[in-house]
Scaffold this active site. Structure first.
Site, short mmCIF file in Angstrom:
data_model
loop_
_atom_site.label_atom_id
_atom_site.label_comp_id
_atom_site.label_asym_id
_atom_site.label_seq_id
_atom_site.Cartn_x
_atom_site.Cartn_y
_atom_site.Cartn_z
N GLY A 1 5.38 3.47 7.70
CA GLY A 1 4.14 3.30 8.45
C GLY A 1 3.73 4.69 8.94
O GLY A 1 4.55 5.41 9.52
N ARG B 1 7.81 12.54 2.46
CA ARG B 1 6.81 11.68 1.84
C ARG B 1 5.50 12.45 1.80
O ARG B 1 5.04 12.95 2.83
CB ARG B 1 6.65 10.35 2.61
N CYS C 1 -1.09 -4.73 3.67
CA CYS C 1 0.04 -3.91 4.11
C CYS C 1 0.35 -4.12 5.58
O CYS C 1 -0.05 -5.15 6.15
CB CYS C 1 -0.12 -2.43 3.80
N ASP D 1 -3.24 5.87 5.59
CA ASP D 1 -2.23 6.93 5.56
C ASP D 1 -2.88 8.29 5.62
O ASP D 1 -2.30 9.26 6.08
CB ASP D 1 -1.35 6.80 4.30
N ASN E 1 -4.62 4.59 1.35
CA ASN E 1 -3.80 3.57 2.00
C ASN E 1 -2.96 2.88 0.93
O ASN E 1 -3.06 3.19 -0.26
CB ASN E 1 -4.70 2.57 2.75
N LYS F 1 -4.57 11.11 11.34
CA LYS F 1 -4.44 10.68 9.94
C LYS F 1 -5.54 11.30 9.07
O LYS F 1 -5.62 11.04 7.87
CB LYS F 1 -4.47 9.16 9.86
P1 RI2 Z 1 0.15 2.49 10.66
C1 RI2 Z 1 1.72 2.40 5.56
O1 RI2 Z 1 2.38 3.10 4.54
C2 RI2 Z 1 0.64 1.47 5.02
O2 RI2 Z 1 -0.08 2.03 3.95
C3 RI2 Z 1 -0.21 1.32 6.25
O3 RI2 Z 1 -1.49 0.83 5.99
C4 RI2 Z 1 -0.22 2.74 6.78
O4 RI2 Z 1 1.11 3.24 6.53
C5 RI2 Z 1 -0.61 2.93 8.20
O5 RI2 Z 1 0.30 2.32 9.07
P2 RI2 Z 1 3.95 2.83 4.14
O6 RI2 Z 1 4.78 3.73 5.06
O7 RI2 Z 1 0.31 3.95 10.99
O8 RI2 Z 1 4.28 1.38 4.30
O9 RI2 Z 1 -1.22 2.00 11.03
O10 RI2 Z 1 4.09 3.31 2.71
O11 RI2 Z 1 1.26 1.65 11.24
#
Ligand code: RI2
Length: 321
Positions: A17, A59, A125, A194, A204, A230
């Site tokens: 996230g 990442r 997601c 993201d 995203n 972001k």
């Molecule tokens: P928050 C996540 O990436 C998802 O794509 C999600 O929409 C985004 O991060 C933002 O998440 P992953 O780490 O910061 O699951 O809003 O690949 O929690």
């Protein structure tokens, strides 16, 4: 948690996230600074830069990670002693963590205003800020219902439905490919991000662009909840966001893949939704049309074009807040 431990957990997605990654990196840098016994300022700086580079390399897509690291590392500033540099880093890390918590709350408040009583919302997601908007609306007494996708291959949808369930929100769980079948039941799409680029494109979780395209076709509004950290400053100078491609085994088990020598499994973790499919981006500074992404980068991220390290690697630090 040490820097290598944090880096490993981010890589394996045990910590995932965009916001959590950023916050974990800030915490790891703070703890590293706290425990670091450097003989002088130069040694302290060098060690911190190594730690920062390791975290950033984990990442590539979520720009919240380098932005958080940049923010914390700016605490090194013009420090003349290792002690000053240490307190600078710790102070900036604490500031980042606090402002990130504050941002999530503010976005929830702004986002909830866009949710009407009776709305059926689709999300894709697991985004803490997107969920924050829905939970806030629910807590305000609005009767909402949510459709949440499964999110192959890592099934982040499972986390989303648990959160919604625990919040007492009526939720429907669907496979990713069912979005178009239900789009006419949906009033609003709310997702996280993201990364947001200078031209208002939103990077995203893979599948987001299909969801947004489907929503646009059905004339359903798409709202993106994203803190200002972001937004991707380097896209101003033409840098593209790298889309992470994760191990094939996340999609197809190795034992099966081994029997299919002519098949290559592709596993991009993210995709890019162009600005034209997004109605609004909600940041802690307020809601903007995606076309105004440049303003956020310029006004709120505190980066100046001159600060970009064009040779790549970490951006050079800035002074002050
Ligand atoms: P928050 C996540 O990436 C998802 O794509 C999600 O929409 C985004 O991060 C933002 O998440 P992953 O780490 O910061 O699951 O809003 O690949 O929690």
């Amino acid at each position: 948690m040490t820097v290598p431990e944090t880096a490993e957990k981010i890589k394996s997605m045990e910590i995932r996230g965009a916001r959590r990654i950023a916050r974990a990196a800030a915490e790891a840098l703070r703890d590293h600074a706290l425990s670091l016994q450097a003989p002088n300022n130069a040694a302290f700086r060098q060690d911190m830069e190594k730690a920062a580079a390791l975290l950033v390399s984990t990442r590539p897509t979520a720009v919240s990670l380098p932005n958080a690291v940049h923010y914390v590392m700016a605490g090194l500033g013009a420090a003349k002693t290792a002690d000053d540099a240490k307190s600078g880093v710790i102070h900036r890390a604490e500031q980042f963590i606090q402002s990130s918590q504050h941002a999530v709350k503010r976005i929830a408040g702004f986002g909830a205003r866009h949710i009407r009583d009776g709305d059926v919302i689709l999300t894709h997601c697991n985004s803490e800020v997107a969920l924050g908007c829905m939970i806030e609306a629910h807590q305000q007494g609005k009767q909402i219902e949510v459709f949440a996708t499964e999110v192959r291959p890592r099934n982040q949808g499972h986390i989303t439905i648990r959160t919604l369930n625990d919040a007492g929100i009526k939720t429907n769980f669907i496979v990713d490919s069912a979005v178009r079948s239900f789009i006419n039941d949906i009033d609003l799409v709310i997702i996280g991000a993201d990364a947001v680029t200078v031209n208002g494109a939103v990077v995203n979780k893979i599948g987001t662009s299909q969801v947004a395209h489907t929503a646009a076709e059905a004339r359903v509004n798409v709202i993106v909840a994203a803190e200002t950290y972001k937004f991707a400053p380097r896209t101003v100078i033409g840098e593209l966001i790298e889309i992470e491609e994760r191990p094939p085994a996340e999609v197809l088990a190795d034992e099966i893949a081994r029997t299919l020598p002519n098949v290559k499994v592709r596993n991009p973790a993210f995709d890019v939704t162009p600005a034209e499919y997004i109605d609004l981006i909600i940041t802690e500074q307020g809601a903007i049309p995606p076309q105004m992404a440049y303003v956020i980068i310029r006004e709120y991220l505190g980066w100046e074009i001159g600060e970009f390290n064009l040779a790549g690697g970490l951006p050079v630090g800035i002074n002050g807040d």
